[in-house]
Motif scaffolding. Structure first.
Motif, short mmCIF file in Angstrom:
data_model
loop_
_atom_site.label_atom_id
_atom_site.label_comp_id
_atom_site.label_asym_id
_atom_site.label_seq_id
_atom_site.Cartn_x
_atom_site.Cartn_y
_atom_site.Cartn_z
N HIS A 8 0.84 -1.20 0.00
CA HIS A 8 0.00 0.00 0.00
C HIS A 8 0.87 1.25 0.00
O HIS A 8 0.61 2.21 -0.74
N PHE A 9 1.90 1.26 0.83
CA PHE A 9 2.82 2.41 0.90
C PHE A 9 3.48 2.64 -0.46
O PHE A 9 3.58 3.78 -0.93
N MET A 10 3.96 1.57 -1.09
CA MET A 10 4.61 1.69 -2.39
C MET A 10 3.65 2.27 -3.43
O MET A 10 4.03 3.12 -4.24
N ALA A 11 2.42 1.83 -3.39
CA ALA A 11 1.43 2.29 -4.38
C ALA A 11 1.19 3.80 -4.23
O ALA A 11 1.16 4.53 -5.23
N VAL A 12 1.00 4.26 -3.00
CA VAL A 12 0.76 5.69 -2.77
C VAL A 12 1.99 6.50 -3.16
O VAL A 12 1.89 7.56 -3.80
N ALA A 13 3.20 5.99 -2.80
CA ALA A 13 4.43 6.71 -3.13
C ALA A 13 4.62 6.83 -4.63
O ALA A 13 5.06 7.88 -5.12
N ARG A 37 -2.19 5.05 7.72
CA ARG A 37 -2.14 5.65 9.06
C ARG A 37 -1.63 4.65 10.09
O ARG A 37 -0.86 5.02 10.98
N ALA A 38 -2.06 3.40 9.97
CA ALA A 38 -1.60 2.37 10.90
C ALA A 38 -0.10 2.14 10.76
O ALA A 38 0.62 1.95 11.75
N LEU A 39 0.40 2.17 9.53
CA LEU A 39 1.83 1.99 9.29
C LEU A 39 2.61 3.16 9.88
O LEU A 39 3.66 2.97 10.53
N GLU A 40 2.13 4.37 9.67
CA GLU A 40 2.80 5.55 10.24
C GLU A 40 2.79 5.51 11.76
O GLU A 40 3.79 5.85 12.40
N ALA A 41 1.68 5.06 12.33
CA ALA A 41 1.61 4.98 13.79
C ALA A 41 2.61 3.95 14.31
O ALA A 41 3.26 4.17 15.35
N LEU A 47 4.92 9.54 6.94
CA LEU A 47 5.55 9.09 5.69
C LEU A 47 5.16 9.96 4.50
O LEU A 47 5.90 10.03 3.51
N PHE A 48 4.01 10.62 4.58
CA PHE A 48 3.53 11.42 3.46
C PHE A 48 3.17 12.83 3.93
O PHE A 48 2.71 13.04 5.08
N SER A 58 7.41 12.43 2.72
CA SER A 58 8.18 13.20 3.69
C SER A 58 9.63 12.73 3.62
O SER A 58 9.98 11.79 2.90
N ALA A 59 10.51 13.36 4.39
CA ALA A 59 11.91 12.92 4.44
C ALA A 59 11.99 11.49 4.94
O ALA A 59 12.75 10.66 4.41
#
Length: 304
Positions: A8-13, A37-41, A47-48, A58-59
């Motif tokens: 999911h993260f790769m797809a959004v990035a 959101r769960a991954l960022e938590a 991350l974004f 984000s950095a």
């Protein structure tokens, strides 16, 4: 974190947009947002950077993307390797065997046909005594072992692959060469050429003479079949060998059937047992395919 969250993260990035990323992942946008959101938590970092029109990394997201891309690439290649092994496009086959095999069990020819069918499989063949082969199968150092049935470990599963009666082999010039049958008692004074103890048919022959309470004289203890046959051909000794093998030594050996006692030399292919009666043997796809090929061929040779 879960693998799906990384995807999911790769797809959004890569899409830079939650709507397109959700379509790419075949989930609704709200579920994708919840996953991110769960991954960022879990990571404790944003991350974004989200705006009303665009989503950018984000950095922390930039640094995370590089490692996630590597991790997913490794996992994808691992999944591909698993698929190749399952489809027998990749893998290994290791077979152990005692030295003396019947002529109709042409292992090299069988391996050649297996290689033609599964060219990417790495094939390994080792010879040794039955004791060592049993240990190697149990330790998963080899997949299959072909050995005499009486020398198979009871902890292993096995299938018969060869059965042949032993006959007396002697030089065509030997005094016994014209006989049709002979009793063991008539061989008490004959010098024998035989395999070293624990190898080939030696244990079967020793047991047969012991049970008949006949002492025999082993003058030559040999480590290979060719030398043994040469000694018998030259008249230096006699031997008890599988009938099919002796019959193929046209002009070199005479053979005489044994009366009053049956020496049945059986070979089996052994492997680790299945965890239950209705489960397949714990073999990888390549060894399992070779086992099936071996059993089909030897069944045909023995008439089904």
């Amino acid at each position: 974190m879960e693998l799906r969250q990384l995807r999911h993260f790769m797809a959004v990035a890569e899409e830079g947009n939650f709507t397109r990323a959700a379509q790419r992942c075949h989930i609704v946008q709200s579920a994708l947002s919840t996953s991110i959101r769960a991954l960022e938590a879990e990571l404790g970092a944003r991350l974004f950077v989200r705006t009303t029109r665009h989503v950018s990394l984000s950095a922390a997201g930039e640094a995370y993307l590089e490692q996630v891309r590597r991790a997913l690439d490794v996992l994808d290649r691992a999944s591909s390797d698993v698929a190749d092994i399952h489809a027998i496009r990749k893998g290994r086959l290791s077979v152990g065997t005692v030295q003396s095999l019947p002529p109709f069990l042409d292992l090299s020819s069988l391996m050649s046909r297996f290689h033609e069918r599964y060219a990417q499989i790495e094939i390994r063949l080792v010879q040794g005594g039955a004791f060592d082969l049993n240990d190697k199968v149990a330790a998963r150092e080899i997949d299959l072992a072909i050995l005499p049935i009486e020398e198979r470990s009871e902890k292993l599963a096995s299938h018969k692959v060869a059965c042949d009666d032993l006959v007396l082999a002697c030089s065509p010039r030997h005094a016994l060469a014209g006989r049709r049958t002979i009793r063991l008692s008539e061989l008490a004074d004959e010098p024998f050429a035989d395999f070293a103890p624990g190898h080939g048919t030696r244990r079967l022959v020793d047991r047969g003479f012991a049970e008949a309470d006949i002492r025999r004289r082993v003058a030559f203890e040999i480590g290979d079949l060719d030398t043994l046959i040469n000694l018998v051909e030259q008249g230096l000794g006699v031997a008890l060998l599988p009938g099919d093998l002796v019959a193929r030594q046209t002009g070199r050996l005479a053979h005489v059937a044994i009366s009053g006692r049956k020496f049945c030399w059986e070979l089996v292919v052994a492997h680790l047992p299945a965890p239950s009666d209705d489960a397949p043997p714990p073999l990888d796809p390549a060894p399992l395919a070779f086992l099936e090929m071996l059993l089909q061929e030897t069944a045909a040779e023995r008439g089904g």
